[in-house]
Design a protein around this motif. Sequence first.
Motif, PDB file in Angstrom:
ATOM      1  N   ILE A   5       0.846  -1.189   0.000  1.00 41.66           N
ATOM      2  CA  ILE A   5       0.000   0.000   0.000  1.00 41.66           C
ATOM      3  C   ILE A   5       0.885   1.244   0.000  1.00 41.66           C
ATOM      4  O   ILE A   5       1.773   1.381   0.839  1.00 41.66           O
ATOM      5  CB  ILE A   5      -0.907   0.036   1.245  1.00 41.66           C
ATOM      6  N   LEU A   6       0.642   2.157  -0.938  1.00 44.63           N
ATOM      7  CA  LEU A   6       1.305   3.458  -0.940  1.00 44.63           C
ATOM      8  C   LEU A   6       0.437   4.417  -0.136  1.00 44.63           C
ATOM      9  O   LEU A   6      -0.717   4.673  -0.481  1.00 44.63           O
ATOM     10  CB  LEU A   6       1.493   3.953  -2.376  1.00 44.63           C
ATOM     11  N   LEU A   7       1.000   4.959   0.946  1.00 44.31           N
ATOM     12  CA  LEU A   7       0.209   5.732   1.905  1.00 44.31           C
ATOM     13  C   LEU A   7       0.834   7.113   2.110  1.00 44.31           C
ATOM     14  O   LEU A   7       1.713   7.294   2.955  1.00 44.31           O
ATOM     15  CB  LEU A   7       0.134   4.969   3.228  1.00 44.31           C
ATOM     16  N   PRO A   8       0.395   8.135   1.348  1.00 41.38           N
ATOM     17  CA  PRO A   8       0.903   9.488   1.562  1.00 41.38           C
ATOM     18  C   PRO A   8       0.403  10.054   2.883  1.00 41.38           C
ATOM     19  O   PRO A   8      -0.757   9.872   3.251  1.00 41.38           O
ATOM     20  CB  PRO A   8       0.335  10.275   0.379  1.00 41.38           C
ATOM     21  N   VAL A   9       1.287  10.748   3.607  1.00 37.49           N
ATOM     22  CA  VAL A   9       0.936  11.306   4.920  1.00 37.49           C
ATOM     23  C   VAL A   9       1.397  12.752   5.002  1.00 37.49           C
ATOM     24  O   VAL A   9       2.412  13.129   4.403  1.00 37.49           O
ATOM     25  CB  VAL A   9       1.560  10.492   6.071  1.00 37.49           C
ATOM     26  N   ASP A  10       0.635  13.583   5.732  1.00 36.47           N
ATOM     27  CA  ASP A  10       1.077  14.947   6.022  1.00 36.47           C
ATOM     28  C   ASP A  10       0.955  15.251   7.515  1.00 36.47           C
ATOM     29  O   ASP A  10       1.083  16.400   7.921  1.00 36.47           O
ATOM     30  CB  ASP A  10       0.318  15.974   5.181  1.00 36.47           C
ATOM     31  N   PHE A  11       0.669  14.192   8.309  1.00 37.13           N
ATOM     32  CA  PHE A  11       0.631  14.260   9.773  1.00 37.13           C
ATOM     33  C   PHE A  11      -0.556  15.065  10.314  1.00 37.13           C
ATOM     34  O   PHE A  11      -0.574  15.430  11.485  1.00 37.13           O
ATOM     35  CB  PHE A  11       1.960  14.817  10.324  1.00 37.13           C
ATOM     36  N   HIS A  37       5.959  11.081   2.231  1.00 30.88           N
ATOM     37  CA  HIS A  37       5.686  12.489   2.533  1.00 30.88           C
ATOM     38  C   HIS A  37       6.494  13.393   1.624  1.00 30.88           C
ATOM     39  O   HIS A  37       7.674  13.150   1.363  1.00 30.88           O
ATOM     40  CB  HIS A  37       6.043  12.802   3.995  1.00 30.88           C
ATOM     41  N   ASN A  38       5.830  14.442   1.122  1.00 28.84           N
ATOM     42  CA  ASN A  38       6.527  15.519   0.431  1.00 28.84           C
ATOM     43  C   ASN A  38       6.738  16.675   1.408  1.00 28.84           C
ATOM     44  O   ASN A  38       5.792  17.098   2.080  1.00 28.84           O
ATOM     45  CB  ASN A  38       5.718  16.026  -0.770  1.00 28.84           C
ATOM     46  N   TYR A  39       7.967  17.181   1.492  1.00 29.41           N
ATOM     47  CA  TYR A  39       8.252  18.277   2.402  1.00 29.41           C
ATOM     48  C   TYR A  39       7.397  19.502   2.083  1.00 29.41           C
ATOM     49  O   TYR A  39       7.221  19.878   0.918  1.00 29.41           O
ATOM     50  CB  TYR A  39       9.728  18.689   2.315  1.00 29.41           C
ATOM     51  N   THR A  40       6.842  20.106   3.124  1.00 27.45           N
ATOM     52  CA  THR A  40       6.083  21.345   3.008  1.00 27.45           C
ATOM     53  C   THR A  40       6.762  22.404   3.860  1.00 27.45           C
ATOM     54  O   THR A  40       7.729  22.127   4.568  1.00 27.45           O
ATOM     55  CB  THR A  40       4.641  21.148   3.502  1.00 27.45           C
ATOM     56  N   ILE A 108      -3.797   4.604  -0.574  1.00 20.90           N
ATOM     57  CA  ILE A 108      -4.811   5.013   0.397  1.00 20.90           C
ATOM     58  C   ILE A 108      -4.498   6.444   0.810  1.00 20.90           C
ATOM     59  O   ILE A 108      -3.364   6.758   1.178  1.00 20.90           O
ATOM     60  CB  ILE A 108      -4.838   4.104   1.637  1.00 20.90           C
ATOM     61  N   MET A 109      -5.515   7.336   0.718  1.00 15.16           N
ATOM     62  CA  MET A 109      -5.334   8.741   1.063  1.00 15.16           C
ATOM     63  C   MET A 109      -6.510   9.249   1.885  1.00 15.16           C
ATOM     64  O   MET A 109      -7.639   8.793   1.709  1.00 15.16           O
ATOM     65  CB  MET A 109      -5.241   9.610  -0.203  1.00 15.16           C
ATOM     66  N   GLY A 110      -6.250  10.234   2.757  1.00 16.34           N
ATOM     67  CA  GLY A 110      -7.318  10.953   3.429  1.00 16.34           C
ATOM     68  C   GLY A 110      -7.931  11.967   2.489  1.00 16.34           C
ATOM     69  O   GLY A 110      -7.344  12.334   1.469  1.00 16.34           O
ATOM     70  N   THR A 111      -9.117  12.472   2.837  1.00 20.75           N
ATOM     71  CA  THR A 111      -9.805  13.400   1.941  1.00 20.75           C
ATOM     72  C   THR A 111      -9.495  14.861   2.218  1.00 20.75           C
ATOM     73  O   THR A 111      -9.902  15.722   1.466  1.00 20.75           O
ATOM     74  CB  THR A 111     -11.331  13.222   2.031  1.00 20.75           C
ATOM     75  N   LYS A 112      -8.807  15.165   3.298  1.00 20.48           N
ATOM     76  CA  LYS A 112      -8.405  16.542   3.559  1.00 20.48           C
ATOM     77  C   LYS A 112      -6.930  16.576   3.890  1.00 20.48           C
ATOM     78  O   LYS A 112      -6.375  15.627   4.427  1.00 20.48           O
ATOM     79  CB  LYS A 112      -9.186  17.135   4.744  1.00 20.48           C
ATOM     80  N   GLY A 113      -6.299  17.724   3.577  1.00 20.85           N
ATOM     81  CA  GLY A 113      -4.895  17.904   3.887  1.00 20.85           C
ATOM     82  C   GLY A 113      -4.705  18.733   5.133  1.00 20.85           C
ATOM     83  O   GLY A 113      -5.661  19.089   5.814  1.00 20.85           O
ATOM     84  N   ILE A 114      -3.466  19.089   5.396  1.00 19.05           N
ATOM     85  CA  ILE A 114      -3.135  19.757   6.650  1.00 19.05           C
ATOM     86  C   ILE A 114      -3.700  21.167   6.739  1.00 19.05           C
ATOM     87  O   ILE A 114      -3.870  21.730   7.813  1.00 19.05           O
ATOM     88  CB  ILE A 114      -1.601  19.789   6.845  1.00 19.05           C
ATOM     89  N   THR A 115      -4.038  21.772   5.584  1.00 19.09           N
ATOM     90  CA  THR A 115      -4.599  23.114   5.595  1.00 19.09           C
ATOM     91  C   THR A 115      -6.026  23.133   6.117  1.00 19.09           C
ATOM     92  O   THR A 115      -6.528  24.173   6.510  1.00 19.09           O
ATOM     93  CB  THR A 115      -4.605  23.718   4.174  1.00 19.09           C
TER      94      THR A 115
END
Length: 282
Positions: A5-11, A37-40, A108-115
């Motif tokens: 599973i590829l699981l992108p995260v932004d904490f 994670h991609n650095y923000t 697998i991704m969440g539907t909202k980001g950190i913003t």
Amino acid sequence: MKKNILLPVDFSAHSNNAVNYAVDLAIQKGYSIHLYHNYTSASAVFEEETDSIGKRSPIFKADVLIKNLSEQIKSTHATLDVTTQCERGMITETLPEMATPDRFDFVIMGTKGITNDDSQLIGSTTYVISKKAKIPVLAIPTEASFEQVDKVGLLSNFKEEEVQTVQDFVNIMGKDFELKLMHVHYDHSSENRIEDKLEVWKYKIKKYIGVTNIAIEVDSIQGDIEDLDTVPEVINEMIHTEKIKILLVTRSRKSFFERTFTRSVAKALFSHPLVPIFFTKA
């Protein structure tokens, strides 16, 4: 071979909820997880780390966070295979490049980001990735938790690619569920004809995929024929009434579902989905 599973995260809370869902699914199915994670601007803040000989060196905040997340998962699920990766770039560009069948089986991704902003919902980031990725994408609403997938809905507009969507889902989840073929229409007089066409879809899915527990669910739009904004509301009502656990959507060019993303009321279905949405690319 074990599925990955590829699981992108932004904490964020939304991302963490998707992590919880993915971990529960991976444990049940024996899959592995790759945290990405991609650095923000928030996650690229430097911190100081001291090595074994007392030398201090800078590190990224995200590197610490993703390491901690991995260790937290492993502390409660020691047998789960978890890998991590952080890199620079825009996630809508880097993730689709990674999301290929030779490396991963699905995202697998969440539907909202950190913003936590409406511009960063499934209508933008997650949906863009679902269009670009060469593997299925499972979008997890903030409120969703992993549970037995006993009822699955397939949004059908009588496209051949929809049969492959079911096959992709079965490859990941297995066949132990009831499938609801869901169609929304305007013309009340055509309902019998629509049900006949869906019966053909039932036959194809049973014959070529082996899913045998299939039912048909047809509903109509109450309003002007050009008013596409009512469609998500009808679909959400079908999801609620039929107790659908996951909704399957086929991404096809210039499809009805593509057009709904340009409408504000589509947020009711795709920006704030009631259940996880499983996208496959036609």
